[in-house]
Write an enzyme that holds these catalytic residues in place. Structure first.
Site, mmCIF file in Angstrom:
data_model
loop_
_atom_site.group_PDB
_atom_site.id
_atom_site.type_symbol
_atom_site.label_atom_id
_atom_site.label_comp_id
_atom_site.label_asym_id
_atom_site.label_seq_id
_atom_site.Cartn_x
_atom_site.Cartn_y
_atom_site.Cartn_z
ATOM 1 N N LYS A 37 -25.705 34.744 61.615
ATOM 2 C CA LYS A 37 -26.564 35.413 60.745
ATOM 3 C C LYS A 37 -25.815 36.365 59.641
ATOM 4 O O LYS A 37 -26.381 36.289 58.432
ATOM 5 C CB LYS A 37 -27.584 36.082 61.705
ATOM 6 C CG LYS A 37 -28.358 35.401 62.667
ATOM 7 C CD LYS A 37 -29.177 36.143 63.554
ATOM 8 C CE LYS A 37 -29.933 35.261 64.642
ATOM 9 N NZ LYS A 37 -30.376 35.949 65.794
ATOM 10 N N ILE A 94 -38.480 38.218 60.681
ATOM 11 C CA ILE A 94 -38.480 39.259 59.540
ATOM 12 C C ILE A 94 -38.076 38.395 58.400
ATOM 13 O O ILE A 94 -37.175 37.815 58.246
ATOM 14 C CB ILE A 94 -37.387 40.249 60.089
ATOM 15 C CG1 ILE A 94 -37.583 40.764 61.465
ATOM 16 C CG2 ILE A 94 -37.369 41.462 59.226
ATOM 17 C CD1 ILE A 94 -36.352 41.475 62.085
ATOM 18 N N ASP A 118 -23.876 34.379 67.965
ATOM 19 C CA ASP A 118 -25.397 34.111 66.978
ATOM 20 C C ASP A 118 -25.309 35.213 66.055
ATOM 21 O O ASP A 118 -25.875 34.680 64.712
ATOM 22 C CB ASP A 118 -26.271 34.408 68.336
ATOM 23 C CG ASP A 118 -27.587 34.412 67.487
ATOM 24 O OD1 ASP A 118 -28.386 33.198 67.250
ATOM 25 O OD2 ASP A 118 -28.407 35.307 67.418
ATOM 26 N N ALA A 177 -38.865 18.048 63.056
ATOM 27 C CA ALA A 177 -38.190 17.572 63.818
ATOM 28 C C ALA A 177 -37.631 18.576 64.714
ATOM 29 O O ALA A 177 -37.253 19.769 64.488
ATOM 30 C CB ALA A 177 -36.658 17.141 63.245
ATOM 31 N N GLY A 213 -39.218 21.967 70.812
ATOM 32 C CA GLY A 213 -39.158 23.033 71.571
ATOM 33 C C GLY A 213 -40.204 23.990 71.355
ATOM 34 O O GLY A 213 -41.332 23.900 70.598
ATOM 35 N N THR A 253 -43.232 23.458 68.573
ATOM 36 C CA THR A 253 -44.587 23.511 69.073
ATOM 37 C C THR A 253 -45.425 24.880 68.420
ATOM 38 O O THR A 253 -46.581 24.803 68.081
ATOM 39 C CB THR A 253 -44.630 23.480 70.422
ATOM 40 O OG1 THR A 253 -44.088 24.812 71.285
ATOM 41 C CG2 THR A 253 -44.393 22.103 70.956
ATOM 42 N N LYS A 304 -29.320 28.547 62.386
ATOM 43 C CA LYS A 304 -28.409 29.689 61.934
ATOM 44 C C LYS A 304 -27.089 29.111 61.922
ATOM 45 O O LYS A 304 -26.213 29.306 60.977
ATOM 46 C CB LYS A 304 -28.322 30.817 62.668
ATOM 47 C CG LYS A 304 -28.379 30.777 64.064
ATOM 48 C CD LYS A 304 -29.355 31.661 64.866
ATOM 49 C CE LYS A 304 -30.913 31.360 64.606
ATOM 50 N NZ LYS A 304 -31.359 31.815 65.545
#
Lengths: 447, 447
Positions: B215, B146, B211, B18, B21, B25, B115
């Site tokens: 994480k 990573i 963001d 699903a 983007g 891809t 995330k």
């Protein structure tokens, strides 16, 4: 719907521990210090039931009375109350290998820190593991506490690995970075490393690159899906590196590091493998140049991940015990599914035999250092050999006489060109009477 | 004796994807480019059977005709021919969350790069996974390519983690290191990052630390066995960092990096958790100071492993796809044993609720930068506040007037002292009329 939250009710993982040196006692100390947390993460208790070592009576600062003692470690795998054996004895053959074979042969999992044994016998042991549905795990055999076997075998598993290289020997790196910091020569810093416990009384395996070669051969098998080929690792140690080389390299913007490097090349219609351990000039802005002391660091270049760097303590009882117990936690969690058939990422039968690659066509820059008698014509002899071998010199530094006046040092860096030309130049100078010793040749790391 | 070498005969792992983007891809391109190798390592084929995205007709440069198309992605988990769902849609709620719940509710495994969703709903999803014997995997949600979730959850599993910190946002790091390299100001480098595809049109989540906070909250749960607490992450972004700050920091031997940091502290008889994302001054000889461009790096300090560093590309289609497919390989290998009950290393029910720690007693050095009107008495006002709050100043630099003459910049570094004192000093200056803007406070990384 399966309820896996009851996993904590699983029976303990029962462990036999062979070898009670610093790492073996480290494993016991770790399980004492972190036992409840390890059990929570593993989903079950870890219980050492039996131990074995050369000397029973030695004071190790830990209470061994809770464990059954075996004078003969190779008896332990046959115990019905043992699920997994931890081998921390060392040595590529002998009792360690017998123990490993009996463990896997009995369908029990083996956790080992023994890089020499895995480098020499890893394929046979993996075969035996697969036949018997047991796991062979050796995170602690490569780069101490750094989870690089896992990082490569699992974390980077989606990638075609283009190259793997790094600092794989803490002793050598301690000595080289201490030479850099102090300006002292090799012998003095080796002695200092020995005093501080970073080098063994017989340091040969560490300083001559053999230990790094063991680790590199293991990593190469995982990275490239090839059969382990320790014998083909080109190995050159650091014992000939001088303070003057480190000084010259620094002037040119480089640090000297002992680098293990492996990659593959298509030659004569076959995939061939190049494995080398050599002191290299590393550009100061490369992450490996900043790695100092007994630290290890491994770089892997994947075709989708790009460059990954794993860095940490390359040796020592705590870090190595950390890696051993991580393997045990994997076993306890039941996350060793693929490892019973493929400790080197693919089943042993699918690992390709890759002949050693011929590096002579590879292009790169090289550092060459000559020690010569201080008399006319020697420099002309060297530069003529370079010309005849078509090696183009980028810069040349001639240092004053050595303290005892016996020799002069000439260092040069070549322009980018085929390795084979440098090799030819060195051959042309093999009988040169002006040289006091064979030249030292170090590649410049391109990355 | 089980013969696990026949694993290759396992049926393929059938995947619904699903989100198409760049990462989606990328996963398709990876499986096309590395498919045979991935299958060899996974012990079985990976087969995408169904895909879904917002727009069907968009040209993505890949052939989607081989896969069943779903306008409604949330239908896919119900397909009988789907074993695992890859969610690359994004957004903490909405269709991504519905898809995740339906996938795990159907007893199928979920691989996600989301995330925000894991930070907000990871515990509920992990509970659902455990109830249904499915795995929840999110390597790609933290630090791109990573393998740091694996490194922490498995590689460092034997350790009590003392601290985890690192560079968790590639956009911010790109901007900060570009400001460092060029001397340009924030706005200009943000525009450059946007032009080069390293920052989104609305960069708020990246540059304001959100963001990185997502994480960090995920990593903290794994590291400390605590319930995810995104809401308590103290978050400060980089938009107020000026070229002058970077210049001053450099003069003092530091680079400025946006650092996410988490550790625990015993306070009032409880284990409390400190989670922070803040621009920090990092000593030039620390590995994180050398991390530039969109690279991420995570440092973890274990009580036996010592310091481990994981570094690589923090974003991008290739690296993120590498992490997604690594998770799929784990599933295919059957190495997700513990993950069906414990994606955060211990079962969700065992994760502790840790209240936020009060940092005011922590000792450290701090960089403070004031912008002030160029008139008499302002410096006296600042230094008086420092004195009254018992903040001891180690060095102070006053720069000349800004180009338009409207303000003067005063930067200082404190001696080591309690954070609470610095906070008090800032409070004392809250109404100071001499300041043109609130001061910028950045801790100096001690490590």
């Amino acid at each position: 719907m399966a309820d896996n939250s009851r996993k904590a009710a699983l029976p303990p993982l029962r462990i036999a521990l062979a070898g009670l040196g610093t790492v073996g006692t480290g494993v016991i100390r770790l399980l004492e210090a972190n036992g409840a947390m390890v059990a929570a993460r593993a989903g079950r208790d870890m219980r050492i039931v039996a131990v074995s070592a050369r000397e029973r009576s030695r004071d190790r600062g830990i209470d061994l009375s809770r464990y059954d003692w075996h004078d003969d470690m190779t008896e332990m795998p046959a115990r019905e109350d043992v699920d997994a054996v931890v081998e921390l004895v060392g040595g590529s053959d002998g009792p360690a290998l017998t123990l490993a074979r009996r463990t896997l042969g009995a369908g029990k999992s083996l956790v080992t820190a023994n890089k020499a044994m895995v480098a020499h016998h890893g394929l046979d042991l993996a075969e035996l593991a697969a036949q018997n549905g047991a796991a062979l795990k050796f995170e602690a055999a490569v780069a101490g506490g750094i989870p690089v076997v896992k990082g490569l075998r699992e974390g980077a598993a989606a990638n075609a690995i283009e190259q793997i290289y790094g600092i794989l020997n803490g002793t050598s790196n301690f000595i080289l970075s201490a030479m850099e910091d102090t300006g002292a020569d090799f012998d003095e810093m080796l002695a200092s490393a020995q005093e501080r416990g970073f080098a063994e009384a017989d340091p040969t395996f560490d300083i001559e690159g053999v230990d790094a070669a063991h680790k590199l051969a293991i990593l190469a098998a995982i990275a490239f899906g090839c059969r382990i080929d320790f014998a083909s690792v080109e190995t050159q140690g650091i014992s000939r590196v001088r303070a003057a080389d480190i000084r010259q390299a620094a002037t040119l913007g480089f640090a000297i590091r002992l680098i293990g490097m492996a990659d593959t090349e298509e030659q004569e219609g076959m995939t061939k493998l190049l494995q080398r351990v050599r002191p290299c000039l590393v550009p100061k802005d490369h992450p490996l140049a900043a790695v100092d002391g007994p630290t290890n660091a491994v770089v892997t270049e994947g075709n989708f991940s790009g460059r990954l760097l794993f860095q940490g303590a390359g040796a020592g009882d705590g870090p190595t015990a950390s890696a051993v117990v991580a393997d045990l936690i994997d076993l306890a969690r039941g996350e060793a599914g693929g490892e019973t058939s493929a400790p080197f990422s693919v089943p042993v039968a699918d690992l390709k035999a890759m002949p050693p690659a011929d590096p002579s066509g590879r292009k790169g820059r090289t550092y060459l250092r000559f020690t010569v008698y201080d008399r006319p014509g020697v420099l002309a002899e060297i530069t003529a050999a370079m010309r005849d071998a078509e090696v183009s010199i980028e810069s040349l530094i001639q240092e004053g006489r050595s303290d005892d006046g016996s020799e002069v040092l000439v260092a040069m860096v070549t322009h980018e060109g085929p390795e084979g030309c440098v090799t030819k130049a060195i051959e042309l100078l093999a009988d040169a009477e002006g040289l006091t010793a064979p030249p030292l040749v170090m590649p410049i790391l391109q990355a």
